[in-house]
Design an enzyme around this catalytic site. Structure first.
Site, PDB file in Angstrom:
ATOM      1  N   PRO B  33     128.550 152.202  28.178  1.00 51.86           N
ATOM      2  CA  PRO B  33     129.668 152.416  29.103  1.00 51.86           C
ATOM      3  C   PRO B  33     129.762 153.827  29.662  1.00 51.86           C
ATOM      4  CG  PRO B  33     130.451 152.348  26.838  1.00 51.86           C
ATOM      5  CD  PRO B  33     128.993 152.019  26.793  1.00 51.86           C
ATOM      6  N   ASP B  56     121.239 152.790  37.857  1.00 58.62           N
ATOM      7  CA  ASP B  56     122.456 152.492  38.603  1.00 58.62           C
ATOM      8  C   ASP B  56     123.222 153.788  38.866  1.00 58.62           C
ATOM      9  OD1 ASP B  56     121.844 149.842  38.376  1.00 58.62           O
ATOM     10  OD2 ASP B  56     123.360 149.390  36.865  1.00 58.62           O
ATOM     11  N   LYS B  78     124.448 150.952  44.215  1.00 55.68           N
ATOM     12  CA  LYS B  78     125.262 149.884  43.824  1.00 55.68           C
ATOM     13  C   LYS B  78     126.527 150.260  43.056  1.00 55.68           C
ATOM     14  CE  LYS B  78     122.720 145.914  44.117  1.00 55.68           C
ATOM     15  NZ  LYS B  78     123.121 144.604  44.124  1.00 55.68           N
ATOM     16  N   GLY B 109     123.988 150.282  33.730  1.00 60.06           N
ATOM     17  CA  GLY B 109     125.226 150.574  33.011  1.00 60.06           C
ATOM     18  C   GLY B 109     125.589 149.424  32.086  1.00 60.06           C
ATOM     19  N   GLY B 110     126.178 149.730  30.932  1.00 59.67           N
ATOM     20  CA  GLY B 110     126.597 148.684  30.003  1.00 59.67           C
ATOM     21  C   GLY B 110     125.418 147.977  29.379  1.00 59.67           C
ATOM     22  N   ASP B 111     125.483 146.650  29.371  1.00 58.45           N
ATOM     23  CA  ASP B 111     124.405 145.812  28.831  1.00 58.45           C
ATOM     24  C   ASP B 111     123.696 145.127  29.998  1.00 58.45           C
ATOM     25  OD1 ASP B 111     122.842 144.281  27.064  1.00 58.45           O
ATOM     26  OD2 ASP B 111     124.275 142.632  27.094  1.00 58.45           O
ATOM     27  N   ILE B 114     124.624 141.430  31.027  1.00 54.11           N
ATOM     28  CA  ILE B 114     125.966 141.018  31.452  1.00 54.11           C
ATOM     29  C   ILE B 114     126.263 141.589  32.841  1.00 54.11           C
ATOM     30  CG2 ILE B 114     128.443 141.204  30.919  1.00 54.11           C
ATOM     31  CD1 ILE B 114     127.722 141.042  27.983  1.00 54.11           C
ATOM     32  N   THR B 139     128.356 146.779  26.084  1.00 56.29           N
ATOM     33  CA  THR B 139     129.023 146.371  27.319  1.00 56.29           C
ATOM     34  C   THR B 139     130.439 146.946  27.378  1.00 56.29           C
ATOM     35  OG1 THR B 139     129.448 144.463  28.747  1.00 56.29           O
ATOM     36  CG2 THR B 139     129.867 144.164  26.386  1.00 56.29           C
ATOM     37  N   ALA B 140     130.962 147.045  28.599  1.00 54.06           N
ATOM     38  CA  ALA B 140     132.248 147.717  28.810  1.00 54.06           C
ATOM     39  C   ALA B 140     133.382 147.105  27.995  1.00 54.06           C
ATOM     40  CB  ALA B 140     132.599 147.692  30.303  1.00 54.06           C
ATOM     41  N   MET B 191     134.836 144.212  37.153  1.00 52.10           N
ATOM     42  CA  MET B 191     134.934 144.318  38.621  1.00 52.10           C
ATOM     43  C   MET B 191     136.190 143.587  39.128  1.00 52.10           C
ATOM     44  SD  MET B 191     130.858 143.658  39.209  1.00 52.10           S
ATOM     45  CE  MET B 191     130.745 142.680  37.686  1.00 52.10           C
TER      46      MET B 191
END
Lengths: 281, 281
Positions: B33, B56, B78, B109-111, B114, B139-140, B191
């Site tokens: 994250p 990213d 993105k 970013g994150g995983d 996902i 993940t976030a 998002m």
């Protein structure tokens, strides 16, 4: 060399807490799925600095190797359906360790926020007036998806993912079977080995195709990782062959390359890297 | 000092690939994250060893700092609704970098599994006959739960968690609103800022209480982390105040201590630890 403490109130690692130190702080730390390369930097540091580590039975030896010599490692888990230390006893040990003034790590497999009974342990610390923080970890579903080479979500297929457990306090866990049975649905089923027959029955009853793909990832990311796959109707047979903890991915088949080469096992490397560095520190 | 390569076919870090080296391998790596302490050991090593890193826009500078001097860092993201490099262009750059024989990290970013459009990039590599592996990341939703001090699941409350997106290829993403509106349901909405009004409308239409708790975690785990919380009906107003990326937890209020002290921000420590060690290596 700089080695900042991850514990707020702690002395430098290896030193005893100062006489004036307040009562200890508890860090809930996610140990990830097993492979030490999937431990976070923060978790590695927390484990290294801890005076006391209360850990689940499923935390891998390679992860526990990060503990410094002299740290107290206390197993408090809880595997599957075997002997278990009651949750109240775990809570009591956690409170006692923190009250004694130590840097305490409560090390849970995967991510402490997912099926870890974290709220119950936090409530015990709150009742005792003790401080705590949470360091997240990689949950089994992320490791399992990586192992089968598939994304858990995909545009035009599923705009959502379900993370579910096979068991809850009352037995087999009830779920929103209708939503899980919908075409394109993807779910990660934790603790699903014994519940497999129940889950398959519920899904088919709610309209799922018996042919939808399923993947079973045993010991995800660990040296004994094994991926098996088939159709939904075959899930009970697939899980019966599992000895270790298994993560079931409903609605996902492994990438074709996973079966044909060593993609299936992360096999990132041996892992002396950070351990060596820490021992040199 | 031992420093095993995380790339299968790679030379030791810092060395150019041998003339006989096959075409490069791509590692899809989860950057987590944002906070570098939430990077995995494997990810830190992969970033350190890479010749080329396609990342990213949201990957934090502290994470990119693990790259070795001389590595090519290429931003291909993105962010939200701004200018974006088309997915086909990202795929093409990934294939070109791997064909050139380098150790390539695709840092998400994150995983990566996902909401990362991972399957599309894998399909491009498959079509080009190139090898790849996946290193999962935090993940976030795991970081956000840790930040508000709450478990994402709880016995007797929810035996399942939903991970959903506000947007898919067609616009606002459709979800199983009835299941999400059920009492005790917990969902992590990615998002979701622009979709907040749509989501709230759908949930209330399907029977959710306008009073159910929601938490908005902006820049989860990062230095600019901010937690705001309220009732479901207030979600659009809460998200309007966010500048950075936000993770919305539906059905969860922050732990009372989060509002009153620095629990909210992980603030684990400064983070020179591994970076320093790597520079000494």
């Amino acid at each position: 060399m700089s080695f900042f403490s991850i514990f707020k109130r702690a002395a430098r690692p290896g030193q005893a807490p100062a006489a004036s130190a307040p009562v200890g702080e508890v860090l809930f730390v996610g140990a990830g799925p097993g492979h030490p390369d999937l431990l976070t930097l923060g978790a590695a540091r927390a484990i290294r600095e801890a005076d006391v580590i209360l850990h689940d039975r499923l935390v891998s030896p390679e992860v526990l190797d990060f503990a410094r010599p002299g740290a107290a490692l206390i197993e408090v888990g809880k595997t599957g359906f075997g002997e278990a230390i009651p949750q109240e006893e775990i809570n009591a040990r956690l409170v006692a360790a923190a009250r004694a003034g130590g840097r305490v790590v409560r090390l849970k497999g995967g991510d402490p926020c997912i099926f870890g009974r974290l709220d119950e342990e936090i409530a015990a610390l709150d009742a005792a007036g003790l401080a705590w923080r949470i360091l997240p970890g990689i949950t089994a579903s992320s490791a399992a998806a990586a192992s089968i080479g598939r994304s858990l979500t995909r545009r035009e297929r599923n705009a959502g993912l379900r993370i579910i457990t096979g068991h809850d306090a009352r037995g087999f866990a009830d779920q929103d079977w209708r939503a899980l049975a919908a075409p394109g649905a993807v779910a990660a089923l934790y603790m699903g080995k014994r519940a497999a027959r129940f889950v398959v029955g519920r899904l088919i009853m709610h309209g799922a195709s018996a042919d939808q793909p399923v993947s079973v990832i045993e010991n995800a990311s660990g040296p004994a990782e094994r991926v098996s796959a088939g159709r939904l109707a075959e899930l009970p047979a697939l899980t019966q062959a599992c000895d270790g903890p298994a993560l079931i991915l409903l609605g996902l088949a492994p990438h074709p390359r996973v079966a044909s080469d060593d993609q299936a096992n992360l096999a990132l490397s041996d892992f002396p890297f950070l351990t060596d560095l820490l021992q040199e520190a």
